[in-house]
Design an enzyme around this catalytic site. Structure first.
Site, PDB file in Angstrom:
ATOM      1  N   GLU A   1       0.525  -1.370   0.291  1.00 11.24           N
ATOM      2  CA  GLU A   1      -0.052  -0.152   0.242  1.00 11.24           C
ATOM      3  C   GLU A   1       0.903   1.122  -0.042  1.00 11.24           C
ATOM      4  OE1 GLU A   1      -2.132   0.401   3.651  1.00 11.24           O
ATOM      5  OE2 GLU A   1      -4.000   2.001   2.368  1.00 11.24           O
TER       6      GLU A   1
ATOM      7  N   GLU B   1     -12.259   1.420   5.129  1.00 11.13           N
ATOM      8  CA  GLU B   1     -11.158   1.758   6.368  1.00 11.13           C
ATOM      9  C   GLU B   1     -11.528   3.699   6.411  1.00 11.13           C
ATOM     10  OE1 GLU B   1      -6.233   0.676   6.672  1.00 11.13           O
ATOM     11  OE2 GLU B   1      -6.903   2.378   5.479  1.00 11.13           O
TER      12      GLU B   1
HETATM   13  C1  LER Z   1      -3.240   2.001   6.426  1.00  7.37           C
HETATM   14  O1  LER Z   1      -3.941   0.860   4.719  1.00  7.37           O
HETATM   15  C2  LER Z   1      -3.309   3.044   5.913  1.00  7.37           C
HETATM   16  O2  LER Z   1      -4.175   4.036   5.356  1.00  7.37           O
HETATM   17  C3  LER Z   1      -2.621   3.467   7.005  1.00  7.37           C
HETATM   18  O3  LER Z   1      -3.173   5.410   6.496  1.00  7.37           O
HETATM   19  C4  LER Z   1      -3.732   3.095   8.158  1.00  7.37           C
HETATM   20  O4  LER Z   1      -2.725   4.590   9.053  1.00  7.37           O
HETATM   21 MN    MN Z   2      -5.510   1.916   3.591  1.00  2.00          MN
END
Ligand code: LER
Ligand code: MN
Length: 276
Positions: free
Chosen positions: A158, A252
């Site tokens: 990510e 999220e």
């Molecule tokens: C984790 O998936 C994310 O996006 C981070 O920004 C969370 O702190």
């Molecule tokens: Mn994220």
């Protein structure tokens, strides 16, 4: 051509230290799964303290009872609790970081789900060259990608916004890194919150990284549920359709104004946007 079907997911954190983080349901997997099912989600994305903290048998039963899947499992507690990263200058810490992630990969594979490397990537630390930090990240992802591949799943990497890492902030840079370093079985997790900060155009970027795309964090501009901010999300969903994305849109997001309202808004937005 048959219309691609997106899948919905919602985040569940089991990590006390992450209570102010972007997780809709917190603290109780049993209750969280019941709520995810009640709102009509297809899956849960779990943020556990470690692989050991989860009981595979109990989780299988819980998912079966609620007809849910695991969308992905986060590894960020390795950073939050133990300060482990794949780019720490200390080889012992890098090795512990790999082991922590490897255990989550193996656990998640039992649910045909990918693990996520987000904050565990770390950053280019002071007194470390960018070239060196990228090499450590590549070494870690190559080894962990192999592990994921041998379990029949992918690993998700990510890119994060500039306030969370100085490694890769833009999805196209991250995709080029995966290709350049021949990192296999690793796909990109594109988080719309980070992309809103870093990308010139989210739809165009998604089209450009299509072949690397493995997962979406479905969040509005302010990290709240989709529709509670000002993201222009229709062209994003159109781009995802055009590239044939059939993975998760996983919320999220912050549990604001409360977890139930965030869950309700997310599933409403998901259905309206995708007609699924
Ligand atoms: C984790 O998936 C994310 O996006 C981070 O920004 C969370 O702190
Ligand atoms: Mn994220």
């Amino acid at each position: 051509m048959a219309r691609m079907k997106f899948k919905s997911a919602i985040t569940v954190s089991l990590v006390k230290e992450a209570c102010s983080g972007p997780f809709v349901f917190q603290g109780n997997l049993k209750r969280s799964c019941a709520q995810a099912a009640k709102f009509g989600f297809d899956a849960v994305e779990i943020f556990p303290p470690s692989a050991d903290a989860l009981d595979a048998k109990k989780l299988h039963l819980l998912l079966k009872r609620h007809r849910l899947k695991v969308a992905a499992i986060g590894t960020g507690a390795g950073w939050l609790r133990h300060r482990l990263t794949l780019t720490n200058p200390d080889i012992e810490i890098r090795n512990q970081a790999r082991e922590f992630i490897a255990q989550i990969i193996a656990f998640a594979a039992g649910f045909s789900a990918p693990a996520i490397v987000g904050s565990m990537q770390g950053r280019v630390e002071a007194d470390v060259s960018r070239k060196q930090a990228e090499s450590w990240l590549a070494e870690g992802l190559i080894e962990l990608g192999k592990r994921a591949g041998s379990c029949g799943v992918s690993l998700l990497y990510e890119p994060l916004n500039r306030y969370e890492t100085n490694l890769f902030n833009r999805a196209e840079d991250a995709a080029a890194f995966l290709a350049r370093r021949k990192i296999r079985h690793v796909k990109l997790l594109c988080d719309l919150f980070h992309m809103n900060i870093e990308e010139a155009s989210i739809p165009e970027t998604l089209r450009a990284v299509a072949k690397h795309l493995g997962h979406i964090h479905f969040a509005d501009t302010n990290r709240r549920a989709m529709g509670f901010g000002h993201l222009e999300v229709k062209p994003i969903v159109e781009a995802l359709r055009d590239i044939g994305y059939d993975g998760y849109l996983s919320a999220e997001v912050l549990p604001l104004p409360n977890p139930e309202a965030a869950a309700r808004q997310t599933i409403r937005a998901f259905r309206k946007l995708t007609n699924d």
